[in-house]
Design an enzyme around this catalytic site. Sequence first.
Site, PDB file in Angstrom:
ATOM      1  CE  LYS A   1      76.826  25.064   8.648  1.00  0.00           C
ATOM      2  NZ  LYS A   1      75.537  25.582   9.174  1.00  0.00           N
TER       3      LYS A   1
ATOM      4  CG  ASP B   1      70.562  22.381   9.091  1.00  0.00           C
ATOM      5  OD1 ASP B   1      71.003  23.059   8.138  1.00  0.00           O
ATOM      6  OD2 ASP B   1      70.099  22.914  10.128  1.00  0.00           O
ATOM      7  CB  SER B   2      70.807  22.368   3.163  1.00  0.00           C
ATOM      8  OG  SER B   2      72.053  21.703   3.049  1.00  0.00           O
TER       9      SER B   2
ATOM     10  CD  GLU C   1      72.737  30.741   4.415  1.00  0.00           C
ATOM     11  OE1 GLU C   1      73.203  29.922   5.224  1.00  0.00           O
ATOM     12  OE2 GLU C   1      71.743  30.509   3.691  1.00  0.00           O
TER      13      GLU C   1
ATOM     14  CD  GLU D   1      71.553  27.602  11.065  1.00  0.00           C
ATOM     15  OE1 GLU D   1      70.627  28.338  11.465  1.00  0.00           O
ATOM     16  OE2 GLU D   1      71.444  26.824  10.092  1.00  0.00           O
TER      17      GLU D   1
ATOM     18  CG  ASP E   1      74.676  22.266   9.569  1.00  0.00           C
ATOM     19  OD1 ASP E   1      75.052  23.014  10.490  1.00  0.00           O
ATOM     20  OD2 ASP E   1      73.959  22.653   8.624  1.00  0.00           O
TER      21      ASP E   1
HETATM   22  O1  KIV Z   1      72.841  23.416   5.820  1.00  0.00           O
HETATM   23  C1  KIV Z   1      73.655  23.826   4.980  1.00  0.00           C
HETATM   24  O2  KIV Z   1      73.829  23.252   3.903  1.00  0.00           O
HETATM   25  C2  KIV Z   1      74.417  25.028   5.318  1.00  0.00           C
HETATM   26  C3  KIV Z   1      75.290  25.616   4.258  1.00  0.00           C
HETATM   27  C4  KIV Z   1      74.507  26.131   3.134  1.00  0.00           C
HETATM   28  C5  KIV Z   1      76.228  26.629   4.795  1.00  0.00           C
HETATM   29  O3  KIV Z   1      74.331  25.494   6.413  1.00  0.00           O
END
Ligand code: KIV
Length: 263
Positions: free
Chosen positions: A115, A46-47, A180, A117, A85
């Site tokens: 994934k 989600d970056s 992280e 958080e 994510d």
């Molecule tokens: O959103 C993302 O790219 C991430 C990674 C940096 C682990 O969570």
Amino acid sequence: MPNPITVTELYKMKRGREKIVALTAYDYPFAKILDESGVHIVLVGDSLGMVVQGGTSTLPVTMDEMIYHTRITARAVQNALVIGDMPFLSYQTSAEDAIYNAGRFLKEGGAAAVKIEGGAGVSHLIKAITQASIPVQAHIGLTPQSIHQMGGFKVQRDEARLLADAREVEEAGAFSVVLEGIPAPIAKKITESIAIPTIGIGAGPDCDGQILVLHDLLGLHDRHLPRFVKQYAKLGEQARAAVKAYAAEVCAGKFPDEKHCYS
Ligand code: KIV
């Protein structure tokens, strides 16, 4: 290396002390480059909200945006494990929402895992999603979706809490955990104390694998880079030079030349 890589293969890599290489991708062309370069995990992070959409945090990213980017990424991947994510508010609200949205990543996005958080606070959600046969990677330490609660993007140093979080997410069924923004000695302790692979970002060299945001590594933007990022290329500069050369040739009437015209 089996094709495509599975979560069980990642356990074997940890046991065999073989490093796991992970990177983010958000679209077909870059995902293809990663997959052809031997990357084991492609995370559609989600970056996206920051490096692709130009935002200042990951919070506004929606499920539909994540599904779209996961689909166009997964389409390019033959070998790596694709992880989607889960964006802010797609799982925190209830186990039902978490299962439903995680399922969308597999059903519509073509991912093989998701994934989420959080540590102990989301272990009930990790359990619910894995019970629905969807592999979950956890993410502890500096969790960008909690930036307002953490008071910014800050290194997390509470060793007891981090160790407890890692054990809880393993116990809940996570197949791996991203560490992280954690001091290297704490990340080493966590890595040695759990059986699932740890993937570090700003967590030192002793994790079972490493991940970076692709656009940071390639130098595709000129935003501030955290200390843990190593830039392996300056593609932004190369792209700017190419576009300027094109513009100059168009303005000067040099492009298109005879070679690039049909007779
Ligand atoms: O959103 C993302 O790219 C991430 C990674 C940096 C682990 O969570």
